[in-house]
Design a protein around this motif. Structure first.
Motif, PDB file in Angstrom:
ATOM      1  N   UNK A  15       0.852  -1.183   0.000  1.00  0.00           N
ATOM      2  CA  UNK A  15       0.000   0.000   0.000  1.00  0.00           C
ATOM      3  C   UNK A  15       0.890   1.235   0.000  1.00  0.00           C
ATOM      4  N   UNK A  16       0.490   2.286  -0.747  1.00  0.00           N
ATOM      5  CA  UNK A  16       1.331   3.470  -0.907  1.00  0.00           C
ATOM      6  C   UNK A  16       0.544   4.742  -0.654  1.00  0.00           C
ATOM      7  N   UNK A  17       1.206   5.670   0.047  1.00  0.00           N
ATOM      8  CA  UNK A  17       0.651   6.993   0.317  1.00  0.00           C
ATOM      9  C   UNK A  17       1.700   8.023  -0.066  1.00  0.00           C
ATOM     10  N   UNK A  19       1.914  12.287   0.176  1.00  0.00           N
ATOM     11  CA  UNK A  19       1.250  13.508   0.622  1.00  0.00           C
ATOM     12  C   UNK A  19       2.055  14.723   0.195  1.00  0.00           C
ATOM     13  N   UNK A  20       1.370  15.722  -0.371  1.00  0.00           N
ATOM     14  CA  UNK A  20       1.938  17.033  -0.635  1.00  0.00           C
ATOM     15  C   UNK A  20       1.179  18.034   0.233  1.00  0.00           C
ATOM     16  N   UNK A  21       1.637  19.285   0.317  1.00  0.00           N
ATOM     17  CA  UNK A  21       0.880  20.243   1.118  1.00  0.00           C
ATOM     18  C   UNK A  21      -0.573  20.408   0.674  1.00  0.00           C
ATOM     19  N   UNK A  22      -0.837  20.190  -0.600  1.00  0.00           N
ATOM     20  CA  UNK A  22      -2.181  20.442  -1.126  1.00  0.00           C
ATOM     21  C   UNK A  22      -3.062  19.210  -1.204  1.00  0.00           C
ATOM     22  N   UNK A  23      -2.474  18.021  -1.330  1.00  0.00           N
ATOM     23  CA  UNK A  23      -3.308  16.869  -1.683  1.00  0.00           C
ATOM     24  C   UNK A  23      -2.624  15.565  -1.331  1.00  0.00           C
ATOM     25  N   UNK A  24      -3.349  14.468  -1.623  1.00  0.00           N
ATOM     26  CA  UNK A  24      -2.819  13.110  -1.536  1.00  0.00           C
ATOM     27  C   UNK A  24      -2.815  12.540  -2.954  1.00  0.00           C
ATOM     28  N   UNK A  25      -1.772  12.832  -3.741  1.00  0.00           N
ATOM     29  CA  UNK A  25      -1.785  12.387  -5.134  1.00  0.00           C
ATOM     30  C   UNK A  25      -1.710  10.883  -5.304  1.00  0.00           C
ATOM     31  N   UNK A  26      -1.204  10.168  -4.296  1.00  0.00           N
ATOM     32  CA  UNK A  26      -1.154   8.707  -4.351  1.00  0.00           C
ATOM     33  C   UNK A  26      -1.784   8.165  -3.070  1.00  0.00           C
ATOM     34  N   UNK A  27      -2.796   7.325  -3.252  1.00  0.00           N
ATOM     35  CA  UNK A  27      -3.441   6.640  -2.136  1.00  0.00           C
ATOM     36  C   UNK A  27      -3.902   5.290  -2.682  1.00  0.00           C
ATOM     37  N   UNK A  28      -3.013   4.317  -2.590  1.00  0.00           N
ATOM     38  CA  UNK A  28      -3.226   3.025  -3.246  1.00  0.00           C
ATOM     39  C   UNK A  28      -3.134   1.899  -2.225  1.00  0.00           C
ATOM     40  N   UNK A  29      -4.221   1.216  -1.979  1.00  0.00           N
ATOM     41  CA  UNK A  29      -4.220   0.046  -1.119  1.00  0.00           C
ATOM     42  C   UNK A  29      -4.227  -1.232  -1.940  1.00  0.00           C
ATOM     43  N   UNK A  30      -3.786  -2.311  -1.329  1.00  0.00           N
ATOM     44  CA  UNK A  30      -3.789  -3.616  -1.991  1.00  0.00           C
ATOM     45  C   UNK A  30      -4.148  -4.690  -0.996  1.00  0.00           C
ATOM     46  N   UNK A  31      -4.868  -5.686  -1.483  1.00  0.00           N
ATOM     47  CA  UNK A  31      -5.126  -6.883  -0.687  1.00  0.00           C
ATOM     48  C   UNK A  31      -5.633  -6.567   0.703  1.00  0.00           C
ATOM     49  N   UNK A  32      -4.890  -6.966   1.735  1.00  0.00           N
ATOM     50  CA  UNK A  32      -5.360  -6.774   3.104  1.00  0.00           C
ATOM     51  C   UNK A  32      -5.207  -5.345   3.604  1.00  0.00           C
ATOM     52  N   UNK A  33      -4.603  -4.461   2.815  1.00  0.00           N
ATOM     53  CA  UNK A  33      -4.314  -3.096   3.245  1.00  0.00           C
ATOM     54  C   UNK A  33      -5.136  -2.122   2.417  1.00  0.00           C
ATOM     55  N   UNK A  60       2.865 -14.531   4.185  1.00  0.00           N
ATOM     56  CA  UNK A  60       2.543 -13.250   3.571  1.00  0.00           C
ATOM     57  C   UNK A  60       3.762 -12.335   3.560  1.00  0.00           C
ATOM     58  N   UNK A  61       3.813 -11.474   2.568  1.00  0.00           N
ATOM     59  CA  UNK A  61       4.786 -10.378   2.504  1.00  0.00           C
ATOM     60  C   UNK A  61       4.006  -9.122   2.155  1.00  0.00           C
ATOM     61  N   UNK A  62       3.781  -8.286   3.159  1.00  0.00           N
ATOM     62  CA  UNK A  62       3.014  -7.071   2.928  1.00  0.00           C
ATOM     63  C   UNK A  62       3.845  -5.866   3.352  1.00  0.00           C
ATOM     64  N   UNK A  63       3.502  -4.716   2.780  1.00  0.00           N
ATOM     65  CA  UNK A  63       4.286  -3.509   3.046  1.00  0.00           C
ATOM     66  C   UNK A  63       3.394  -2.283   2.951  1.00  0.00           C
ATOM     67  N   UNK A  64       3.772  -1.258   3.706  1.00  0.00           N
ATOM     68  CA  UNK A  64       3.151   0.061   3.612  1.00  0.00           C
ATOM     69  C   UNK A  64       4.257   1.073   3.373  1.00  0.00           C
ATOM     70  N   UNK A  65       4.066   1.934   2.383  1.00  0.00           N
ATOM     71  CA  UNK A  65       5.023   2.990   2.081  1.00  0.00           C
ATOM     72  C   UNK A  65       4.320   4.334   2.164  1.00  0.00           C
ATOM     73  N   UNK A  66       4.950   5.298   2.832  1.00  0.00           N
ATOM     74  CA  UNK A  66       4.391   6.650   2.909  1.00  0.00           C
ATOM     75  C   UNK A  66       5.503   7.654   2.641  1.00  0.00           C
ATOM     76  N   UNK A  67       5.225   8.593   1.752  1.00  0.00           N
ATOM     77  CA  UNK A  67       6.151   9.682   1.440  1.00  0.00           C
ATOM     78  C   UNK A  67       5.449  10.993   1.733  1.00  0.00           C
TER      79      UNK A  67
END
Length: 255
Positions: A15-17, A19-33, A60-67
Motif C-alpha cells: 500500500x502506498x501513500x 502527501x503534498x501540502x495540497x493533496x494526496x496524489x497517491x493513495x493506493x491500497x492492496x489486498x489486506x491493506x 505473507x509479505x506485505x508492506x506500507x510505504x508513505x512519502x
C-alpha cells in the motif's frame, strides 16, 4: 509496485501513500491493506488503514510505504489492531513499513496495536528517512498473545535516519522463537504489552528532553539528535496506551 499477488506461499501486497501540502496524489491500497481518506483536524491530511482481510498470515509479505513531501503534514492511523496469525504451513510472515518525511514536513504515524497470536511467526521491519527539518511522531505497540493464549514469535527492527545519518537502530524479539530470556526480569518481566513512542523535531535541538522514569515500567530517553524515545511495558494494551498517550499530551506540539 508489482501489484497484489495471491499464491500458495501467501499474499504479496504493498500500500502506498504520497502527501503534498495540497493533496494526496497517491493513495493506493492492496489486498489486506485498504487506505481511506478520513477527516482530520487542522492542516493535516489523514489516512486510515483498514484491514480488508486477515493478515499477516504465515507466508505473507506485505508492506506500507508513505512519502510526506516537503511542507506536507500527514496523520496515519488504523481502524483496528493488526493480528499476526499462523499460516497453514508454519511459514514466517513479513511486514515492512517504509516512511519518508521531507523538509518542513510532519508525519504522525499512530496505528493500533500489533497482536502476536499463538503459533504466528512475524518479522516486522520499519525504516524511516527524515530530512533535517522534518518532524515525526511514531508509535508502535505489541501485544503478545490474545487473551489467555501464549504469544507467537515476533521480531521487529526500527531504523531511523535523519539527514542521511543514523538516529536510531533498534531490534526486539519475543516469543518461542526468540533468544532465551525474552520473558525474564531483564526484558519483559512477565508483561504482555510493550511499546515505544518516538518524537523527532528541530525544537529538541536547543531544548532536549530530560531523561526520566514514567511510572514503574516506562522510561523517557533523549536521543543523540533532536528527539526523544519512550519505551514502556504494561500488563495489557489499555495500560500501555495510557502511558504513551500521556507523553503525547505533554510533548506533542499543538499545531
Amino acid at each position: 509496485m508489482g501489484g497484489l499477488t495471491l499464491g500458495a506461499r501467501g499474499v504479496r501486497a504493498t500500500a502506498r501513500i504520497v502527501a503534498t501540502p495540497e493533496a494526496l496524489p497517491v493513495l493506493e491500497g492492496e489486498g489486506p491493506l485498504a487506505l481511506r481518506r478520513t477527516r482530520a483536524r487542522g492542516p493535516y491530511h489523514r489516512v486510515t488503514v483498514v484491514g480488508a482481510m486477515s493478515a499477516p498470515l504465515g507466508g505473507d509479505r506485505i508492506a506500507v510505504e508513505a512519502e510526506v513531501r516537503d511542507g506536507a503534514r500527514l496523520h496515519v492511523d488504523s481502524a483496528a489492531a493488526t493480528i499476526a496469525l499462523p499460516g497453514r504451513d508454519g511459514e514466517r510472515a513479513h511486514y515492512d513499513v517504509r516512511l519518508g518525511v521531507g523538509e518542513g514536513a510532519e508525519l504522525r504515524w499512530l496505528p493500533e496495536q500489533l497482536i502476536s497470536a499463538a503459533g504466528s511467526d512475524l518479522v516486522m521491519r520499519t525504516r524511516i528517512e527524515l530530512a533535517a527539518g522534518a518532524r515525526l511522531v511514531f508509535r508502535e505497540e505489541q501485544v503478545l498473545g490474545r487473551h489467555g493464549e501464549a504469544p507467537g514469535t515476533l521480531a521487529t527492527r526500527l531504523t531511523v535516519y535523519r539527514a542521511g545519518r543514523p538516529l536510531l537502530d533498534q531490534e526486539l524479539a519475543y516469543g518461542p522463537g526468540a533468544p532465551g530470556g525474552w520473558d525474564g526480569g531483564a526484558v519483559l518481566g512477565g508483561h504482555r504489552a510493550s511499546g515505544q513512542l518516538l518524537i523527532v523535531g528541530p525544537e529538541f535541538t536547543d531544548r532536549p528532553a530530560e531523561p526520566r522514569m514514567l511510572g514503574e515500567s516506562a522510561v523517557l530517553t533523549p536521543l543523540a539528535g533532536p528527539g526523544l524515545l519512550v519505551t514502556a511495558l504494561a500488563p495489557d494494551a489499555r495500560l500501555l496506551r495510557r502511558t504513551l498517550d500521556e507523553v503525547l499530551r505533554t510533548h506533542l506540539p499543538t499545531r
